[in-house]
Design an enzyme around this catalytic site. Structure first.
Site, mmCIF file in Angstrom:
data_model
loop_
_atom_site.group_PDB
_atom_site.id
_atom_site.type_symbol
_atom_site.label_atom_id
_atom_site.label_comp_id
_atom_site.label_asym_id
_atom_site.label_seq_id
_atom_site.Cartn_x
_atom_site.Cartn_y
_atom_site.Cartn_z
ATOM 1 N N ASN A 153 0.839 -1.189 0.000
ATOM 2 C CA ASN A 153 0.000 0.000 0.000
ATOM 3 C C ASN A 153 0.883 1.251 0.000
ATOM 4 O O ASN A 153 1.959 1.272 0.592
ATOM 5 C CB ASN A 153 -1.015 0.000 1.150
ATOM 6 C CG ASN A 153 -0.412 -0.194 2.529
ATOM 7 O OD1 ASN A 153 0.615 -0.841 2.684
ATOM 8 N ND2 ASN A 153 -1.060 0.368 3.528
ATOM 9 N N GLU A 159 0.286 5.221 0.701
ATOM 10 C CA GLU A 159 -0.635 6.266 1.134
ATOM 11 C C GLU A 159 -0.167 7.638 0.644
ATOM 12 O O GLU A 159 0.928 7.781 0.090
ATOM 13 C CB GLU A 159 -0.745 6.251 2.667
ATOM 14 C CG GLU A 159 -1.399 4.976 3.174
ATOM 15 C CD GLU A 159 -1.635 4.967 4.670
ATOM 16 O OE1 GLU A 159 -2.357 4.079 5.128
ATOM 17 O OE2 GLU A 159 -1.090 5.840 5.381
ATOM 18 N N CYS A 161 -4.080 0.655 -2.541
ATOM 19 C CA CYS A 161 -3.885 -0.558 -1.747
ATOM 20 C C CYS A 161 -2.811 -1.465 -2.349
ATOM 21 O O CYS A 161 -2.509 -1.398 -3.544
ATOM 22 C CB CYS A 161 -5.181 -1.352 -1.659
ATOM 23 S SG CYS A 161 -6.550 -0.469 -0.920
ATOM 24 N N GLU A 192 -3.018 -4.664 -3.013
ATOM 25 C CA GLU A 192 -3.524 -5.586 -4.037
ATOM 26 C C GLU A 192 -3.554 -4.910 -5.403
ATOM 27 O O GLU A 192 -3.163 -5.503 -6.413
ATOM 28 C CB GLU A 192 -4.942 -6.053 -3.677
ATOM 29 C CG GLU A 192 -5.053 -6.767 -2.342
ATOM 30 C CD GLU A 192 -5.402 -5.840 -1.193
ATOM 31 O OE1 GLU A 192 -4.794 -4.753 -1.061
ATOM 32 O OE2 GLU A 192 -6.305 -6.187 -0.404
ATOM 33 N N CYS A 220 -10.329 -4.782 0.250
ATOM 34 C CA CYS A 220 -11.407 -3.793 0.317
ATOM 35 C C CYS A 220 -12.279 -3.907 -0.942
ATOM 36 O O CYS A 220 -11.949 -4.626 -1.892
ATOM 37 C CB CYS A 220 -10.831 -2.385 0.465
ATOM 38 S SG CYS A 220 -10.184 -1.682 -1.057
ATOM 39 N N CYS A 233 -10.516 -3.058 -4.290
ATOM 40 C CA CYS A 233 -9.595 -4.120 -4.715
ATOM 41 C C CYS A 233 -10.362 -5.339 -5.205
ATOM 42 O O CYS A 233 -9.931 -6.007 -6.149
ATOM 43 C CB CYS A 233 -8.656 -4.492 -3.577
ATOM 44 S SG CYS A 233 -7.415 -3.215 -3.266
#
Ligand code: ZN
Length: 138
Positions: A49, A51, A60, A62, A93, A96
């Site tokens: 990930n 940010e 993310c 993934e 999430c 994803c």
């Protein structure tokens, strides 16, 4: 990308996901995630990930993992592993799940693992039933 034998090797994927986890950029949430996928050609790709101070720009692990594969010319996957060091296993999430459904077969397995050697697996179909996929655009 690392090349592996065609037979599924979750521990190699776990290691790749853990290595990606160690590079995660998560100064705001401190929720570090690594992901690794095995492509249909037998290569392992990974992502973490990333940010941003503008929180909505966060991507993310993934999705970064899948993007990394696409950058390297691979668009088909056998399986994907998500690694965290949370006591509760981390599912992908919603965003994803949509991206996973774009690139992995409905029957493909997604596995969440953690530092306690716990794991849980789902099929893509379980993660996103009745997914909107490229087939819906035909
Ligand atoms: Zn996500």
């Amino acid at each position: 990308m690392a090349k592996v034998e065609q037979n599924l090797n979750i521990s190699a994927l776990e290691l790749a996901a853990k290595n990606a986890y160690n590079n995660a950029y998560a100064p705001y949430s401190n929720f570090f995630v690594g992901a690794a996928a095995l492509t249909k050609n037998g290569n392992i790709v990974s992502g973490c990930n990333v940010e941003n101070a503008s929180y909505g720009l966060t991507v993310c692990a993934e999705r970064n993992c899948i993007a990394q594969a696409v950058i390297n010319g691979e668009q088909q996957f056998q399986t994907l592993v998500i690694y965290t060091e949370q006591e509760k296993l981390t599912p992908p999430c919603g965003a994803c799940r949509q991206v996973i459904a774009e690139f992995l077969d409905q029957s493909a397995i997604v596995t969440a693992v953690n530092h306690l050697d716990q794991q849980i697996s789902w099929t893509v179909k379980q993660l996103l039933p009745d997914a909107f996929t490229p087939k819906d655009l035909e």
